[in-house]
Design a protein around this motif. Structure first.
Motif, short mmCIF file in Angstrom:
data_model
loop_
_atom_site.label_atom_id
_atom_site.label_comp_id
_atom_site.label_asym_id
_atom_site.label_seq_id
_atom_site.Cartn_x
_atom_site.Cartn_y
_atom_site.Cartn_z
N PHE A 1 0.84 -1.19 0.00
CA PHE A 1 0.00 0.00 0.00
C PHE A 1 0.88 1.24 0.00
CE2 PHE A 1 -2.16 -3.45 2.14
CZ PHE A 1 -3.43 -3.44 1.57
N GLY A 2 0.53 2.23 -0.81
CA GLY A 2 1.33 3.45 -0.88
C GLY A 2 0.48 4.70 -0.95
N LEU A 3 0.94 5.75 -0.29
CA LEU A 3 0.30 7.05 -0.32
C LEU A 3 1.38 8.11 -0.48
CD1 LEU A 3 -2.31 7.03 2.60
CD2 LEU A 3 -2.83 7.19 0.17
N SER A 4 1.12 9.14 -1.27
CA SER A 4 2.04 10.27 -1.36
C SER A 4 1.23 11.54 -1.52
CB SER A 4 3.01 10.10 -2.53
OG SER A 4 2.32 10.12 -3.77
N TYR A 5 1.81 12.63 -1.04
CA TYR A 5 1.11 13.91 -1.07
C TYR A 5 2.10 15.02 -1.40
CZ TYR A 5 -2.09 17.66 0.27
OH TYR A 5 -2.89 18.77 0.26
#
Length: 261
Positions: A123-127
């Protein structure tokens, strides 16, 4: 996901490799190849050279199948990007072996037993907090071989230089382990101690390493690109105190060329 790359390149550099392929407005197939240099195992003082193989099919609807990213889905909502994928975490051998990816394992792991390859849910998130600065978080959870444990990470990437043909980025990351992951990759249980001669060691969960990486991508002839990366990884906490750790800090590098269709 290419397990030979995973063996040679730490989490941050592997993430940089995978991030070269982004969501497309139309279906895009990318083929690439090159080499990566890194430690034989986390904490090793021996180097290995492994092939980088990129086969990446990204669909306009967000679905992708990739040797680097696994099989999954990715999308975005304004400055937020997200992905979920099924991937593979490479094995670790207790013997010094030569295979298609070069030498793997190590004589220094004799008696420790092999760590089997495991399927993982990634799972990956970037902002994007600024125009050229992005923060990210990831989780790698085992689907098979669950005793291998889970790892997590946070990072920040800044774009230092950008032109139509060249891009230079600097990334910093911190990696964390649950108790199973720490024991699997850095621990020595009673049986392993008897077989290997290492003292018993039970590491705790928490921060186990930090990474820094610099990447450069040059685009030429429209759909061709050359990517070079260099970085350093350093073990921290209980991982750095493990009897298996022969070198706490190690350099890493990769270079590959790719073509999109």
């Amino acid at each position: 996901m290419n397990s030979s790359v995973i063996k040679a390149v730490p989490v941050l550099l592997l993430s940089l490799l995978a991030s070269r392929t982004v969501a497309a407005e139309e279906n895009v197939f990318t083929v690439g190849g090159g080499v990566a240099v890194g430690s034989r195992y986390s904490g090793s003082d021996e180097r290995m050279v492994a092939p980088v193989l990129q086969l990446d099919y990204a669909m306009a609807n967000g679905l992708f199948a990739s040797t680097m990213r696994g099989l999954g889905y990715g999308g975005s909502a304004g400055p937020l990007k997200y992905s979920v994928a099924l991937g593979v975490r490479g094995s670790r051998s207790e013997s010094d072996e030569r295979g298609v990816a070069g030498k793997t394992g190590s004589k220094y792991l004799k008696g420790m037993g092999d760590i089997k390859t495991s399927a993982t849910a990634n799972f990956g998130l970037s902002y994007a907090i600024f125009e050229r600065v992005e923060v990210s978080a990831r989780a790698e959870l085992p689907v098979s071989q669950r005793d291998n444990g889970a790892s997590f990470g946070i990072g920040i990437t800044g774009q230092l230089y950008q032109t139509p043909s060249d891009s230079v980025s600097l990334s910093l990351g911190a990696n964390f382990a649950d108790s199973k992951y720490a024991k699997t990759y850095y621990g020595v249980n009673a049986t392993q101690s008897k077989n290997s001669g290492y003292r018993e060691f039970t590491p705790k969960s928490g921060l186990y390493g930090v990474d820094a990486g610099l990447s450069w991508t040059h685009t030429f002839q429209a759909k061709w690109s050359l990517t070079g990366m260099a970085g350093v990884s350093s073990l921290n906490g209980d991982a750095s105190k493990s009897p298996l750790t022969r070198k706490k800090t190690a350099p890493t590098a990769a270079i590959y060329v790719s073509r999109s269709f």
